[in-house]
Design an enzyme around this catalytic site. Structure first.
Site, PDB file in Angstrom:
ATOM      1  N   LYS A 349       0.846  -1.205   0.000  1.00  0.00           N
ATOM      2  CA  LYS A 349       0.000   0.000   0.000  1.00  0.00           C
ATOM      3  C   LYS A 349       0.879   1.251   0.000  1.00  0.00           C
ATOM      4  O   LYS A 349       0.575   2.252  -0.653  1.00  0.00           O
ATOM      5  CB  LYS A 349      -0.944   0.006   1.210  1.00  0.00           C
ATOM      6  CG  LYS A 349      -1.800   1.267   1.320  1.00  0.00           C
ATOM      7  CD  LYS A 349      -2.691   1.434   0.111  1.00  0.00           C
ATOM      8  CE  LYS A 349      -3.566   2.632  -0.009  1.00  0.00           C
ATOM      9  NZ  LYS A 349      -3.511   3.787   0.769  1.00  0.00           N
ATOM     10  N   HIS A 352       2.084   1.608  -3.452  1.00  0.00           N
ATOM     11  CA  HIS A 352       0.912   2.064  -4.222  1.00  0.00           C
ATOM     12  C   HIS A 352       0.789   3.584  -4.113  1.00  0.00           C
ATOM     13  O   HIS A 352       0.631   4.300  -5.102  1.00  0.00           O
ATOM     14  CB  HIS A 352      -0.345   1.376  -3.681  1.00  0.00           C
ATOM     15  CG  HIS A 352      -1.656   1.989  -4.114  1.00  0.00           C
ATOM     16  ND1 HIS A 352      -2.131   3.193  -3.621  1.00  0.00           N
ATOM     17  CD2 HIS A 352      -2.586   1.574  -5.000  1.00  0.00           C
ATOM     18  CE1 HIS A 352      -3.279   3.490  -4.181  1.00  0.00           C
ATOM     19  NE2 HIS A 352      -3.589   2.519  -5.030  1.00  0.00           N
ATOM     20  N   ASN A 353       0.894   4.084  -2.886  1.00  0.00           N
ATOM     21  CA  ASN A 353       0.753   5.524  -2.671  1.00  0.00           C
ATOM     22  C   ASN A 353       1.893   6.306  -3.306  1.00  0.00           C
ATOM     23  O   ASN A 353       1.702   7.420  -3.787  1.00  0.00           O
ATOM     24  CB  ASN A 353       0.691   5.828  -1.178  1.00  0.00           C
ATOM     25  CG  ASN A 353      -0.676   5.537  -0.606  1.00  0.00           C
ATOM     26  OD1 ASN A 353      -1.434   4.759  -1.184  1.00  0.00           O
ATOM     27  ND2 ASN A 353      -0.995   6.141   0.509  1.00  0.00           N
ATOM     28  N   GLU A 356       1.059   6.578  -6.723  1.00  0.00           N
ATOM     29  CA  GLU A 356      -0.037   7.567  -6.734  1.00  0.00           C
ATOM     30  C   GLU A 356       0.534   8.992  -6.733  1.00  0.00           C
ATOM     31  O   GLU A 356       0.120   9.845  -7.530  1.00  0.00           O
ATOM     32  CB  GLU A 356      -0.910   7.319  -5.502  1.00  0.00           C
ATOM     33  CG  GLU A 356      -1.979   8.337  -5.213  1.00  0.00           C
ATOM     34  CD  GLU A 356      -2.675   8.046  -3.865  1.00  0.00           C
ATOM     35  OE1 GLU A 356      -3.214   6.941  -3.701  1.00  0.00           O
ATOM     36  OE2 GLU A 356      -2.663   8.926  -2.985  1.00  0.00           O
TER      37      GLU A 356
HETATM   38  C1  6PG Z   1      -5.813   5.678  -1.318  1.00  0.00           C
HETATM   39  C2  6PG Z   1      -4.982   6.878  -0.910  1.00  0.00           C
HETATM   40  C3  6PG Z   1      -5.123   7.209   0.532  1.00  0.00           C
HETATM   41  C4  6PG Z   1      -4.212   8.345   0.995  1.00  0.00           C
HETATM   42  C5  6PG Z   1      -4.521   9.660   0.367  1.00  0.00           C
HETATM   43  C6  6PG Z   1      -3.773  10.832   0.996  1.00  0.00           C
HETATM   44  O1  6PG Z   1      -5.222   4.772  -1.871  1.00  0.00           O
HETATM   45  O2  6PG Z   1      -7.019   5.694  -1.113  1.00  0.00           O
HETATM   46  O3  6PG Z   1      -3.639   6.571  -1.145  1.00  0.00           O
HETATM   47  O4  6PG Z   1      -4.814   6.057   1.281  1.00  0.00           O
HETATM   48  O5  6PG Z   1      -4.356   8.473   2.338  1.00  0.00           O
HETATM   49  O6  6PG Z   1      -4.267   9.620  -0.971  1.00  0.00           O
HETATM   50  O7  6PG Z   1      -2.408  10.630   1.043  1.00  0.00           O
HETATM   51  P1  6PG Z   1      -1.447  11.884   1.214  1.00  0.00           P
HETATM   52  O8  6PG Z   1      -2.071  12.759   2.259  1.00  0.00           O
HETATM   53  O9  6PG Z   1      -0.114  11.363   1.659  1.00  0.00           O
HETATM   54  O10 6PG Z   1      -1.427  12.553  -0.119  1.00  0.00           O
END
Ligand code: 6PG
Length: 632
Positions: A349, A352-353, A356
């Protein structure tokens, strides 16, 4: 919850049973479905069934009740006239009985009013004669409308507290959404939110009150009562902030739990903390599941991508429930899989982030360049992104970016009113430190973290922009000429972001012997999560441990054809004053990775020059260390 509605024919069992099943969101079964062939033949021939004939029929219903209990419950209607029949069905303490009774003439009158009325009065009388007064359960008189009977039944069920299937701790956005998702999928759920005077009061109760359609939820502010409300072994999902709060919650929770109970951490915890917690609970015979959940509020409520790792026995305790609440892939398979041992669920995860972050930053760079370099209106940028999103570039992040570019507040673009300082909660930075720890090049995704850091220094940026007269310059060339190149550059930048993340995951998996399955990991990322995309579907189909990511089918061609475009776009952006940290790090990273003769000979020579660090020679494959007295 298992509910059995009994009564002689004509009491309205099926009507009430169906209404209850609908309100409780449980599957509905009628006893007639369970007769073996032999019984059906006998009944069709007009012969009455003996008690012996009824044994396989009752057994089939008992089996169904056991199965239904595991999957969250059911409503069954059955005449069950004798106590001996009812005993055969009493396979669980979770069963609640509602026995419909009423005046013989009223039953007869209601039966006669039915359209396909075929029963003879004698049959009703013989059923009434057979009926034995139940030893347990709720005797409900059928005088009244079906709705009144339904309300009376629901009140009875409420007064008979049922042990709940799952507990959710933390009624923030994600906890609340996941709890309601569970309730909607037929998993009874106890909700807990701590009590903080003047700040957090009655939070869980508010969730229950605001969602009256879910009669399978209960609210608590007392942790002991919350734990007591759960079926054993208990299953508890924590949805609270990562870090010290998790340990603090475990400190209060563990003393009131028992061996074999399961605790799930569904937040974005650092995977090393999760590994420690898996061991902590294992020592006392409990299960701990560090579980990544992606999809934001809407995903959590309607179907997230779920990444559980840790204790496999613990996963088996919730596999069915997680499958029900998760998103589904293109083949209808749940976007959830047991990732692997230890903290692997939270580890993937975290990566993944990180991907992201990279994907978001590339889009931010493009929006900026298209608007202020090429002079596109927000509507035009949105149109370009929407068009890209129709094809293989489709992704959730592209889609929402196209959308937010159109969002107006009082007739003005909201985007332009949002302060340009990006927040972050840690997962991107942890990925970067992990990559450094494992010696994995990470510059493109590292730049997405750094870019957020730089954005945070708003006052300094404003001051410097004046000192250095920094402004964006308009691009001379036409958008039409550049657009195919921009598209190819975007596509390649995305591939690079994913390659970087997958390489880190593969390295850590191999080092820790986690044996992560990347086709499966990318499959559960094809829907529900923030980085779902056409590219992810491609990765899921084509990822292989025997071919490098860049040489993968559907990727290799784009690396070959897109690199010139990405280099040109980055060059254009930089010469026109645009910071393009992820795209430029991406092309640097790619060129570095595909260059046979790197500049590192110079570094080695420098190291040996000033520190006698030695070097190896190209003309000596033995790996021997050489040193030169450079200054002599
Ligand atoms: C998800 C997101 C989530 C994350 C937000 C904010 O997969 O649903 O990754 O888990 O908490 O995107 O993350 P940041 O505050 O670090 O941008």
């Amino acid at each position: 919850m298992l509910v059995i509605v009994t009564g002689v024919s004509g009491t309205g069992k099926s009507t009430l049973g169906a209404l209850l099943a609908e309100r409780l969101r449980l599957p509905f079964f009628d006893a007639d479905q369970f007769h073996p062939e032999a019984n059906i033949a006998k009944m069709s021939a007009g012969q009455p069934l003996t008690d012996e004939d009824r044994i396989p029929w009752l057994q089939a219903m008992a089996d169904q009740l056991i199965k239904s209990e595991k999957s969250g419950g059911a409503v069954l209607t059955c005449s069950a006239l004798k106590n001996s029949y009812r005993e055969r069905l009493a396979v669980s303490d979770a069963i609640r009985w509602i026995h419909l009774t009423g005046d013989r003439d009223l039953i007869w009158e209601r039966m006669s009013a039915r359209k396909n009325h075929f029963m003879k009065a004698g049959m009703l009388d013989s059923q009434i004669a057979l009926w034995e007064k139940p030893m347990t359960g709720y005797l409900l008189d059928i005088t009244g409308t079906p709705e009144q009977l339904l309300e009376a039944s629901l009140n009875y069920l409420k007064s008979q507290p049922m042990k709940m299937k799952m507990g959710v701790i933390g009624m923030g956005v994600m906890g609340k959404s996941l709890a309601l998702n569970l309730a909607e999928k037929g998993v009874s759920v106890s909700l807990y939110n701590r009590f903080v005077a003047g700040k957090e009061e009655g939070i869980a109760q508010k969730v229950v009150d605001e969602n009256p359609e879910f009669s399978n939820t209960q609210a608590f502010e007392d942790l002991q009562k919350f734990v007591d409300s759960l079926e054993k072994p208990r299953r508890i999902l924590m949805m609270i902030p990562a870090g010290a709060a998790i340990d603090a919650q475990l400190d209060t929770l563990m003393p009131i739990l028992e061996k074999d109970d399961l605790v799930i951490d569904g937040g974005n915890s650092f995977y090393k903390d999760s590994e420690r917690r898996v061991e902590r609970l294992k020592e006392v015979g409990m299960h701990f599941l560090p579980m990544g959940v992606s999809g934001g509020e809407e995903g959590a409520r309607k179907g997230p991508s779920i990444m559980p790792g840790g204790n496999a026995e613990g996963y088996a305790m919730v596999e069915d429930f997680l499958g029900r609440i998760s998103a589904k892939d293109k083949d209808g398979k749940p976007c959830v899989t047991y990732v692997g041992p230890g903290g692997s669920g939270h580890f993937i995860k975290m990566v993944h982030n990180s991907i992201e972050y990279g994907e978001m930053q590339v889009l931010a760079e493009l929006v900026h360049l298209l608007r202020f370099g090429f002079g596109c209106t927000p509507e035009k940028v949105s149109e370009i992104f929407t068009e890209w999103g129709q094809g293989e570039l489709k992704s959730f992040l592209l889609e929402i970016t196209a959308d937010l570019l159109l969002f107006k507040e009082n007739g003005e673009l909201l985007l332009d009113k949002i302060l340009d300082q990006a927040g972050q909660k840690g997962t991107g930075a942890w990925s970067l430190t992990t990559a450094l720890e494992y010696g994995i090049p990470y510059s493109p995704l590292a730049e997405s973290v750094n870019a957020r850091g730089v954005s945070g220094e708003k006052a300094m940026r404003v001051a410097f922009s004046k000192t250095f007269h920094h402004e964006f310059k308009k691009v001379e060339g036409s958008l039409e000429t550049w657009l195919p190149k921009i598209k190819a550059a975007y596509s390649l930048a995305r591939i690079i972001n994913h390659e970087v993340g997958f390489r880190l995951m593969k390295t850590v998996s191999d080092t820790k012997d986690w044996k992560l399955n990347f086709n499966e990991i990318s499959r559960i990322w094809t829907n529900g999560c923030i980085i779902r995309s056409g590219l992810m579907e491609n990765i899921s189909a084509n990822y292989s441990d025997s071919v490098s990511f860049f040489e993968m089918e559907g990727v290799k061609e784009q690396v070959i054809s897109g690199r010139k475009s990405l280099a040109e776009l980055v060059g254009l952006g930089l010469t026109h004053g645009f910071a393009l940290p992820v795209m430029s790090a991406g092309i640097n990273y790619l060129f570095g990775r595909i260059t046979a003769e790197s500049s590192a000979s110079v570094i080695q020579a420098q190291r040996d020059y000033f520190g006698a660090h030695t070097y190896q020679r190209k003309d000596d494959p033995s790996g021997k260390a050489y040193h030169t007295e450079w200054s002599k």
